[in-house]
Every structure is written in structure tokens, then in C-alpha cells.
Design a protein around this motif. Structure first.
Motif, short mmCIF file in Angstrom:
data_model
loop_
_atom_site.label_atom_id
_atom_site.label_comp_id
_atom_site.label_asym_id
_atom_site.label_seq_id
_atom_site.Cartn_x
_atom_site.Cartn_y
_atom_site.Cartn_z
N ILE A 121 0.83 -1.29 -0.02
CA ILE A 121 0.10 0.13 0.06
C ILE A 121 0.84 1.36 -0.22
N ALA A 122 2.01 1.28 0.91
CA ALA A 122 2.71 2.53 0.93
C ALA A 122 3.59 2.63 -0.55
N SER A 123 3.97 1.44 -1.13
CA SER A 123 4.51 1.76 -2.40
C SER A 123 3.67 2.23 -3.42
N SER A 124 2.38 1.75 -3.34
CA SER A 124 1.39 2.33 -4.25
C SER A 124 0.96 3.87 -4.12
N PHE A 125 1.18 4.22 -2.88
CA PHE A 125 0.64 5.58 -2.75
C PHE A 125 1.77 6.46 -3.09
N MET A 126 3.01 6.00 -3.22
CA MET A 126 4.30 6.72 -3.63
C MET A 126 4.58 6.69 -5.29
N GLY A 127 3.57 5.85 -5.62
CA GLY A 127 3.71 5.63 -7.27
C GLY A 127 4.98 4.78 -7.56
N ILE A 128 5.52 3.89 -6.61
CA ILE A 128 6.65 3.04 -7.15
C ILE A 128 6.29 1.46 -7.22
N ALA A 129 5.05 1.17 -6.86
CA ALA A 129 4.84 -0.17 -6.60
C ALA A 129 5.17 -1.09 -7.87
N THR A 130 5.12 -0.79 -8.76
CA THR A 130 5.40 -1.54 -10.20
C THR A 130 6.83 -1.66 -10.50
N ASP A 131 7.54 -0.77 -9.88
CA ASP A 131 9.07 -0.98 -10.16
C ASP A 131 9.61 -2.22 -9.92
N ASP A 132 10.50 -2.81 -10.82
CA ASP A 132 11.09 -3.86 -10.53
C ASP A 132 11.95 -3.98 -9.28
N PHE A 133 12.66 -2.81 -8.99
CA PHE A 133 13.43 -2.73 -8.05
C PHE A 133 12.89 -2.59 -6.68
N THR A 134 11.62 -1.93 -6.72
CA THR A 134 10.93 -1.73 -5.47
C THR A 134 10.42 -3.19 -4.75
N LYS A 135 9.79 -3.93 -5.86
CA LYS A 135 9.58 -5.39 -5.57
C LYS A 135 10.72 -5.98 -4.91
N LEU A 136 12.00 -5.89 -5.33
CA LEU A 136 13.08 -6.69 -4.96
C LEU A 136 13.35 -5.92 -3.63
N PHE A 137 13.32 -4.55 -3.52
CA PHE A 137 13.89 -3.83 -2.04
C PHE A 137 12.77 -4.47 -1.01
N THR A 138 11.35 -4.62 -1.27
CA THR A 138 10.73 -4.96 0.03
C THR A 138 10.91 -6.45 0.28
N ILE A 139 11.48 -7.20 -0.49
CA ILE A 139 11.88 -8.51 0.11
C ILE A 139 13.24 -8.43 0.80
N VAL A 140 14.27 -8.00 0.03
CA VAL A 140 15.42 -8.05 0.67
C VAL A 140 15.84 -7.20 2.07
N ILE A 141 15.00 -6.42 2.14
CA ILE A 141 15.13 -5.61 3.24
C ILE A 141 14.82 -6.36 4.48
N GLN A 142 14.09 -7.54 4.25
CA GLN A 142 13.80 -8.49 5.51
C GLN A 142 14.99 -9.05 6.04
N LEU A 143 15.99 -9.18 5.15
CA LEU A 143 17.17 -9.33 5.85
C LEU A 143 17.70 -8.89 7.02
N GLY A 144 17.53 -7.42 6.95
CA GLY A 144 17.76 -6.65 8.31
C GLY A 144 16.98 -7.06 9.55
N ALA A 145 15.66 -7.24 9.05
CA ALA A 145 14.70 -7.77 10.20
C ALA A 145 15.10 -8.98 10.65
N ILE A 146 15.58 -10.03 9.80
CA ILE A 146 16.19 -11.48 10.16
C ILE A 146 17.35 -11.26 11.29
N LEU A 147 18.18 -10.61 11.07
CA LEU A 147 19.48 -9.89 11.73
C LEU A 147 18.98 -9.81 13.22
N SER A 148 18.03 -8.91 13.19
CA SER A 148 17.30 -8.46 14.64
C SER A 148 17.02 -9.55 15.38
N VAL A 149 16.32 -10.54 14.87
CA VAL A 149 15.75 -11.93 15.66
C VAL A 149 17.42 -12.43 16.02
N VAL A 150 18.49 -12.73 15.01
CA VAL A 150 19.54 -13.45 15.31
C VAL A 150 20.26 -12.94 16.64
#
Length: 269
Positions: free
Chosen positions: A29-58
Motif C-alpha cells: 500500500i505504501a509503495s502504491s501511494f508513492m507511485g513506485i509499486a510497479t517498479d522491479d527494484f521496489t519489488k526486490l527491495f521490499t523482499i531483500v530488506i527483510q534480511l535486516g529484520a532477520i538479523l534483529s532476531v538473530v
């Protein structure tokens, strides 16, 4: 994407990844409001930054990751359903990711479930001799069932953490233990999703610019710091108060999205 959009999405990821409110739904929803949701890099970014969240658990639970091979086997068993169903339903999932209405409806349905889940599994929180069925140990059978519940999060707006926590509670496991196992399960699940997304990205012939690499690094750092705070706060709140506030939030947010989409601004994802 620009730097401000990077920061906004990373903060959203850090806050919502481990809360039962759907991080994917919020970033869609946030990326849609910002008008970047269809961008390929945005789709990659929203998945890859989960690595940061993973590290917090570790980092927060690092001692638990050295408690024995049995621990890893249980995580692997719980991870299997997501691997199998994720590969089989990949195209269906990609289509659902493009539907803001799906996100909104999932948020609302999940909200109503969270309003009642504390009452349904109230006995799980009783540790006295009058409730011998309540426990804080997870068996292999429990782990597998939790893994199937986690698969519900393939529907955008459902919430991976919410689905897996409720799945644990259906196995008579208390809220705190179910939540922590959900956090641990996020590690192989997110690593797998990230690796697969990166593989698909480069397979399409796409490349990353130096600026985009910097955005990924910044996004992961922000997601890590914010997730550290969110996890500790969530566990403490959940143990004392339960799920109701998250249920109300999901319902209000979901209804607001439907109103915005149909009457104010047609979200394009």
C-alpha cells in the motif's frame, strides 16, 4: 525509488514484520501511494530488506540459536510447507500481490480473528496444575502444523507472524512461546524468499546500480534497528495484553483502504 522512499519503506518493514498486521500488505500500500509499486527494484527491495529484520532476531535471541540440533530440525520441518506451496503457487501469489483489495479484505478478516483469538485460547496462558495441557514446548508435529499456518500469509495482508503465532496457539502453546517460534521461523523463511527473489530478478536480465545497492544497504540497516525495538515491545505487550489492539487496527486500516480505493483514489499496484 529515492532515499526518502527507501527510509519510509524500511521503517514500515521494521515495525510491521513481526507484528500480526502484515508487513507485505503495508509495504504494498505504501509503495502504491508513492507511485513506485510497479517498479522491479521496489519489488526486490521490499523482499531483500527483510534480511535486516532477520538479523534483529538473530541478535536478540542468539543464545537460542545454539541450543541444539533439534531446534534447527524443528525449524526445518516448519519451513517445508512454505517451500513446497511457495514454488507450486508462485504465479498465483504474484497476481495476489497486485491486488490492494485482497490486502484490505485479508486485513479485515484477520482483524476479526485476532479480536477473538485471546478468548479461544485463553487456557494456553494458564500454567497451574489445573491446566496440564498448556505448554511451552514445541514438538515436530507442532512445528509442521505451524508451518502450514504460516502458508496462509502467502495471501497478502494475512501476516506471516500472525498466522504462525495463531497456528502455535491452536497447538495449546502459550502466546509468548508461539510468538518466539514465529520469529525464529522467519529466519529460514525470509532467507529463502530473499534468495529466490534475487535469483528471479537477475534471471530477468535486470542489474543493480550502485545507487540501488546503497538503498538496499540503508534499508537493511534501518529495518534492523526498528525491528529490534518492535520485537521487544511486541513480546512484552503480547504477554500482558494479547491481540485485541492489533485486531482493531487491522479492521480500521482495511476498511480505510477499501474506502480510499473505491471512492477516493484507485490504488494501482
Amino acid at each position: 525509488m529515492n532515499l526518502l522512499e527507501t527510509i519510509v519503506l524500511a521503517v514500515i518493514e521494521g515495525i510491521t514484520e513481526y507484528l500480526p498486521v502484515s508487513s507485505t500488505g503495508h509495504m504494498i500500500i505504501a509503495s502504491s501511494f508513492m507511485g513506485i509499486a510497479t517498479d522491479d527494484f521496489t519489488k526486490l527491495f521490499t523482499i531483500v530488506i527483510q534480511l535486516g529484520a532477520i538479523l534483529s532476531v538473530v541478535v536478540l535471541y542468539w543464545k537460542r540459536f545454539f541450543q541444539g540440533f533439534d531446534f534447527y530440525l524443528k525449524l526445518f520441518v516448519a519451513f517445508i510447507p512454505a517451500v513446497v506451496l511457495g514454488l507450486l503457487l508462485n504465479d498465483v501469489i504474484d497476481n495476489l500481490l497486485e491486488s490492494p483489495v485482497t490486502v484490505a479484505i485479508s486485513l479485515i478478516i484477520g482483524g476479526f480473528i485476532l479480536l477473538k483469538v485471546d478468548d479461544w485460547f485463553k487456557a494456553n496462558e494458564e500454567y497451574d496444575e489445573n491446566n496440564p495441557t498448556a505448554h511451552s514446548e514445541i514438538s515436530y508435529a507442532n512445528a509442521l502444523k505451524i508451518g502450514f499456518f504460516q502458508c496462509l500469509a502467502m495471501i497478502p495482508g494475512t501476516s506471516r507472524s500472525g498466522a504462525s503465532i495463531v497456528g502455535g496457539m491452536t497447538q495449546k502453546i502459550n502466546r509468548k512461546t508461539a510468538a518466539e517460534f514465529s520469529f525464529f521461523l522467519a529466519v529460514p523463511t525470509m532467507l529463502g524468499a530473499t534468495a529466490y527473489k534475487i535469483y528471479k530478478y537477475f534471471k530477468q536480465g535486470l542489474v543493480l546500480s550502485s545507487e540501488q545497492v546503497n538503498y538496499l544497504i540503508i534499508g537493511n540497516i534501518i529495518a534492523f534497528v526498528v525491528a529490534l525495538i518492535a520485537i521487544k515491545s511486541f513480546i512484552d505487550y503480547l504477554s500482558k495484553k494479547g491481540f485485541k489492539i492489533f485486531g482493531y487496527y487491522r479492521i480500521v486500516f482495511g476498511v480505510a483502504l477499501l474506502i480510499i480505493h473505491f471512492f477516493i483514489y484507485k490504488l494501482s499496484i
